[in-house]
Design an enzyme around this catalytic site. Structure first.
Site, PDB file in Angstrom:
ATOM      1  N   LYS A   1       0.809  -1.220   0.000  1.00  0.00           N
ATOM      2  CA  LYS A   1       0.000   0.000   0.000  1.00  0.00           C
ATOM      3  C   LYS A   1       0.845   1.274   0.000  1.00  0.00           C
ATOM      4  CE  LYS A   1      -3.915  -2.352   2.089  1.00  0.00           C
ATOM      5  NZ  LYS A   1      -3.350  -3.672   1.825  1.00  0.00           N
TER       6      LYS A   1
ATOM      7  N   GLU B   1      -2.609   7.490   7.245  1.00  0.00           N
ATOM      8  CA  GLU B   1      -3.183   8.446   6.304  1.00  0.00           C
ATOM      9  C   GLU B   1      -4.373   9.145   6.947  1.00  0.00           C
ATOM     10  OE1 GLU B   1      -4.311   6.089   3.004  1.00  0.00           O
ATOM     11  OE2 GLU B   1      -6.138   5.317   3.938  1.00  0.00           O
TER      12      GLU B   1
ATOM     13  N   ASN C   1     -13.585  -1.506   9.827  1.00  0.00           N
ATOM     14  CA  ASN C   1     -12.923  -1.488   8.518  1.00  0.00           C
ATOM     15  C   ASN C   1     -13.048  -2.815   7.777  1.00  0.00           C
ATOM     16  OD1 ASN C   1     -11.799   1.178   9.135  1.00  0.00           O
ATOM     17  ND2 ASN C   1     -10.494   0.052  10.551  1.00  0.00           N
TER      18      ASN C   1
ATOM     19  N   GLU D   1      -9.402   0.435  -5.217  1.00  0.00           N
ATOM     20  CA  GLU D   1     -10.350   0.956  -4.238  1.00  0.00           C
ATOM     21  C   GLU D   1     -10.245   2.476  -4.150  1.00  0.00           C
ATOM     22  OE1 GLU D   1     -10.117  -1.078  -0.531  1.00  0.00           O
ATOM     23  OE2 GLU D   1     -10.557  -3.029  -1.428  1.00  0.00           O
TER      24      GLU D   1
ATOM     25  N   GLU E   1      -6.117   2.207  -2.535  1.00  0.00           N
ATOM     26  CA  GLU E   1      -5.145   1.134  -2.676  1.00  0.00           C
ATOM     27  C   GLU E   1      -5.586   0.217  -3.804  1.00  0.00           C
ATOM     28  OE1 GLU E   1      -5.611  -0.301   1.272  1.00  0.00           O
ATOM     29  OE2 GLU E   1      -7.002  -1.890   0.690  1.00  0.00           O
TER      30      GLU E   1
ATOM     31  N   ASN F   1      -5.816  -3.890  -4.604  1.00  0.00           N
ATOM     32  CA  ASN F   1      -5.700  -5.265  -4.133  1.00  0.00           C
ATOM     33  C   ASN F   1      -5.367  -6.158  -5.320  1.00  0.00           C
ATOM     34  OD1 ASN F   1      -6.334  -5.068  -1.257  1.00  0.00           O
ATOM     35  ND2 ASN F   1      -8.326  -4.387  -1.959  1.00  0.00           N
TER      36      ASN F   1
ATOM     37  N   PHE G   1     -20.317  -7.849  18.701  1.00  0.00           N
ATOM     38  CA  PHE G   1     -19.750  -8.485  17.500  1.00  0.00           C
ATOM     39  C   PHE G   1     -18.468  -9.257  17.807  1.00  0.00           C
ATOM     40  CE2 PHE G   1     -22.294  -4.956  15.952  1.00  0.00           C
ATOM     41  CZ  PHE G   1     -23.055  -5.552  14.957  1.00  0.00           C
TER      42      PHE G   1
END
Length: 665
Positions: A116, A200, A235, A275, A288, A290, A348
């Site tokens: 990345k 970032e 995320n 993305e 980024e 993938n 979760f």
């Protein structure tokens, strides 16, 4: 074409790749750890090779072990799936040295775009708009805090080699930056064998939209439209759809062309994903790339009719693309729901154990409804603590977005899972949420709409009426069966009463039932509802036709009624005679034990760190310890001010759910 392909992965993605390989007439090889010896992907493969202990860093991501499996079986190509070694250039180099095809991009593209930090630098040099950030290596938490202040909070702390939400944290303060840096670094090392971190700017109110690209080794490249991936938690994507309800044709074209240009700049050849973050004005920023297949690739396949795994295999075999940009269309709408082994009612947190029930809805294909379930588990199988908690990807298609959503609602209603905590109720709640229905979501959707976590949703009164009528009809069927078994029926004459009171929570629904050979007519609140079903006692799924509507209920037995689950609600439904319902108001409610002075382990996991000692005074929100489960670190914090009186666990201990970690005065 290849005769044999090894899939260097596990779970649902390994099974999904095998389906296409078998369709193409290619034999498949599975690899498996001790924890996966009875896994579905092992049973599906033509051959299987054991590669080591359960932890991924001792099995699935050990390149030498995978290479040994290739040599043992004579596999001519390797599909890496996603995660594990899928974006590892050293693995691709090892395959090339062995003369084995990598079903993925060239080594140079992996190195350029898979990392990345490097990919952002290349994007900037190519004039692509990128999110502000620090692309250099960060040595420690102090430097992370300093850089975060320079960029300006909030910031995103990310693993350079990361993916799938692993090694990612959002920090709003110095303390969160310090904790997030260390947790991201630990997760990255554990999941990817690479602990490099970069930071970032976190763009608030963003939409996460990605472009699927497909390139060959002959200079051809196309984009297969976009996927909306904004419904995320920590995320990690939860729900995806294609196309995006937000993009217009002009933005789609601009994003697609930019994505292809970026891929061609590094001589990309295979399927890949670029993305972007897209703001409310449809300005988009490169995030980024993938360099692998994405988890959410099925929604692209459903709207384009293109099998991405097949295209990857053909490109790896040296074939040019047989598809041009003009061939790529958007047909209808597709949804994907990620079924996770995690308990939405407990924040979760990961859940492991045996799948005592696992019955997905039937896969179907019609002109108005497609149901597809990519899975890697089976009823009776074990969900391990060592791997990602996703156990299935339930996908639906419809000619438009509203139909695709309704098809998904019905599919979720018919998906039976028992034995572990799972997020099916939460998924149903999202599909019923007004903002989601309107297509108004950002990556902060879950955080904003469920700030206190998920506690279930109260169904509308009209829905509860229908459930009351349906369960009363079901209860009457069960009562008739019981009277026949007990011999209380003479010549099969009905002795079961017609008047009942259905109690759901604090609501009472008095009703009258008139039955006939095909169903029941229920008079409830001056309404007449017709219920027809083939349900019999003991079945865990009831499908009730109510006029033009169909109600699907997950059914469990409880004294005096049922445990009913429908959409996002989990209810105890009691069916009583009018007198029994009247007397039930005087029953004493049993209260749960007081655990307010205990820190309980919220999931089965490994104690990584204990931050406090006996006798310490702790403040509300203070970190107490870290528990690792399913490759994710979870920091447990104090709910209130107190003094630690006893610590029962130490780093390295494996705990079961609800084991006591520490006690407070």
């Amino acid at each position: 074409m290849f005769d044999k392909i090894l899939i260097a992965n596990r779970g649902e993605i390994a099974c999904r790749v095998m389906k296409t390989a078998k369709k193409m007439g290619i034999k498949t090889v599975a690899i498996y750890s001790d924890a996966d010896k009875n896994a579905l992907h092992v049973a599906m493969a033509d051959e299987a090779v054991h590669i080591g202990p359960p932890p991924a860093n001792q099995s699935y991501i050990v390149i030498d072990k995978v290479m040994d499996a290739i040599r043992q079986t004579g596999a001519q190509a390797v599909h890496p799936g996603y995660g594990f070694l899928s974006e590892n250039s050293k693995f691709a180099e090892a395959l090339a040295a062995e003369g084995v095809a990598f079903v993925g991009p060239p080594v140079g593209a992996i190195e350029a775009m898979g990392d990345k930090i490097t990919s952002k630098k290349l994007a900037q040099e190519a004039g692509v708009s990128t999110v502000p950030g620090y692309m250099g290596l960060i040595s420690d938490a102090d430097e992370a805090v300093k850089i975060s202040n320079q960029i300006g909070y909030p910031v995103m702390i990310k693993a350079s080699a990361g993916g799938g939400g692993k090694g990612m944290r959002i920090a709003w303060t110095d303390e969160e930056a310090r904790e997030g840096f260390q947790s991201s670094k630990n997760e990255a090392a554990s999941s990817f064998g690479d602990d490099r971190i970069f930071i970032e700017k976190f763009v608030t109110q963003p939409r996460h939209i990605e472009i699927q690209v497909l390139c060959d080794a002959h200079g051809n490249g196309i984009y297969l439209n976009e996927r909306e991936c904004s419904i995320q938690r920590r995320n990690q994507k939860v729900i995806e759809e294609a196309p995006s309800p937000f993009l217009d044709p002009e933005t789609r074209k601009a994003m697609g062309e930019q994505a292809v240009a970026l891929a061609k700049a590094v001589d990309y050849a295979s399927a890949g994903t670029v993305e972007f973050i897209v703001d409310g004005d449809r300005n988009f920023y490169f995030l980024e790339m993938n360099t692998r297949l994405q988890v959410e690739h099925p929604v692209t396949e459903l709207i384009t009719g293109i099998d991405l795994v097949e295209q990857m295999i053909r490109v790896a075999n040296g074939e040019p693309l047989s598809i041009t940009q003009d061939d790529v269309k958007i047909n209808g709408w597709a949804m994907e729901s990620r079924l996770y082994a995690e308990d939405p009612y407990r924040g979760f947190l990961p859940s492991i154990g045996r799948l005592s029930t696992y019955r997905p809805p039937a896969e179907i294909v019609t002109d108005t409804n497609v149901v597809r379930n990519d899975t890697g588990v089976y009823e009776g199988g074990e969900i391990s603590m060592y791997y990602d908690p996703m156990i299935a990807k339930l996908c639906t298609w419809g000619p438009d977005r509203a139909t695709a959503i309704e098809n998904m609602r019905n599919a979720l209603d018919g998906f039976e899972v028992e034995g572990i905590g799972h997020n099916l109720p939460f998924l149903s709640a999202v599909y019923d949420h007004p903002k989601f229905i309107a297509g108004e979501m950002t990556t902060a959707f879950i955080e904003e709409e469920y700030p206190e976590g998920f506690e279930g949703v109260n169904l509308p009164y009209a829905d509860l009426e229908r459930i009351a009528a349906a369960t009363a009809s079901m209860y009457r069927v069960a009562e008739i069966r019981r009277t026949r078994v007990s011999g209380r029926m003479d010549n099969h004459e009905r002795v079961v009463p017609n008047e009942w009171v259905v109690q759901i929570g604090d609501l009472d629904f008095p009703l009258t039932i008139e039955a006939d050979k095909t169903g029941s007519t229920v008079l409830i609140n001056d309404k007449t509802l017709r219920c027809e079903s083939t349900w019999v006692p003991g079945q865990s799924l009831a499908v009730i036709d109510m006029g033009d509507d169909r109600l699907t209920l997950k059914v469990g037995k409880t004294p005096g009624g049922f445990r009913i689950r429908n959409r996002d609600a989990d209810m105890k439904v009691y069916v009583r005679s009018p007198r029994a319902a009247e007397l039930s108001k005087f029953m004493i409610e049993k209260l749960p034990p007081d655990t307010s002075k205990l820190l309980l382990c919220p999931m089965p996991g490994l104690i990584v760190k204990v931050n406090v000692e006996e006798g310490d005074e702790v403040q509300e929100g203070q970190a107490l310890c870290t528990v690792e489960a399913m490759k994710m670190e979870n920091i447990l914090r104090a709910e209130r001010k107190g003094i630690v009186s006893k610590i029962n666990a130490a780093p390295g201990d494996s705990l079961a759910v609800d084991e006591v970690i520490m006690e407070f005065e």
